[in-house]
Design a protein around this motif. Sequence first.
Motif, PDB file in Angstrom:
ATOM      1  N   CYS A 100      97.033 -37.047   2.557  1.00 34.69           N
ATOM      2  CA  CYS A 100      96.417 -35.719   2.548  1.00 34.69           C
ATOM      3  C   CYS A 100      96.435 -35.144   3.958  1.00 34.69           C
ATOM      4  N   SER A 127      99.811 -37.184  -3.822  1.00 32.28           N
ATOM      5  CA  SER A 127      98.602 -36.430  -3.480  1.00 32.28           C
ATOM      6  C   SER A 127      97.377 -37.330  -3.376  1.00 32.28           C
ATOM      7  N   ALA A 128      97.423 -38.507  -3.995  1.00 32.24           N
ATOM      8  CA  ALA A 128      96.308 -39.447  -3.896  1.00 32.24           C
ATOM      9  C   ALA A 128      96.544 -40.480  -2.799  1.00 32.24           C
ATOM     10  N   LEU A 135      90.476 -38.604  -4.107  1.00 28.87           N
ATOM     11  CA  LEU A 135      91.487 -37.562  -4.272  1.00 28.87           C
ATOM     12  C   LEU A 135      92.073 -37.570  -5.679  1.00 28.87           C
TER      13      LEU A 135
END
Length: 345
Positions: A9, A5-6, A46
């Motif tokens: 995106c 998720s980092a 993020l």
Amino acid sequence: MKDLSAVLCYVDFSGIFDRNPASPRVARLQALAEVLFRPEGVTLDLGDGPRQYVAFERSNSMSRMGRLSFLRADLWETVRRRIMLDLELGQCQLSKLYAYNGLMLSTGARVEGIEIDRPHRVIVVDNHALQRSARVITVEDVGGTDSVRRYQRVERVEDFSVTEFDGEGLVSKEYAARLNKTLGGRHTSFQIRLPFVKGMLHQVDFHDFFRSAGTTHLTDLWGVKHPVAKVDVILTKSMFKGHGWLAENGKSWEDYWAAFRKYRHALYVTNVSKERPQGFTQLNYQFLTTLSMTGEEFRPRDLPDGWEHSPKEDARQWLTKATETEYYKLRADGDIAPQKKQLVF
């Protein structure tokens, strides 16, 4: 790397670039969105601290929905090489490159432990082309300026070629059983994804067929012979989108699988056939654009825009009748919409 998720995106641009910038709100949103496409990317946090992100790939469904992925800039080249299997490209059609690379973003089940890369297991054969002639309706350029052209409607007979088994291949009965054991269920068709490969595999007992025909070897797209007994998946050329790029790089089918193993790719199954026959199936625009259908067959002109009675009472048949009938039943249900007297479509 603990959390993607980092790293990756998705940004939804629907309702932004397809709107008229005359609206101040739309113009402001478009200006903000354009910042994301700077060559140096954009700085986002993020959850892993401020980092640079750059525009990345998109699948076909993402394109239709106006979505695009963004990847951490320091990983962009590494991920690109993994997707591209170390292939270097010269001139190419960008839309196709984006579409083929975007296959890696398809949602599917990763299937491991089935030795998909075993020598001779997967082969590629050419598609046959069917030559036909038909009367077509089209338009011809009849002049005008560079920015404004004029066209006229014409009808004529044209010769055309139809690719047989476009996007379709075969999977052996034995290998389909292995896939079903992994996926669960009893399916006979599998929509698959591999690097530069997409399409549908249909279960056929071709081992028995070729054995009864006395065929011991199959010749692939590159002229290489493969023992029938070792072949479990037969892809068609239209399924393998990287054929031209592989040749351009002077690489072979064996080189493809070497890169496949190097980057730990796997077979992905994105859809399967139903185990039981369905009463209805979902229709899409491709059926409508290829059917030889008149406007009256699609929906007669004299039908009302809103129904005061069920469309089922009309004795005629047209394409949207079943949908309109079901919608009428839903909206006319006394428990759902007792106040509705006329249903507008």
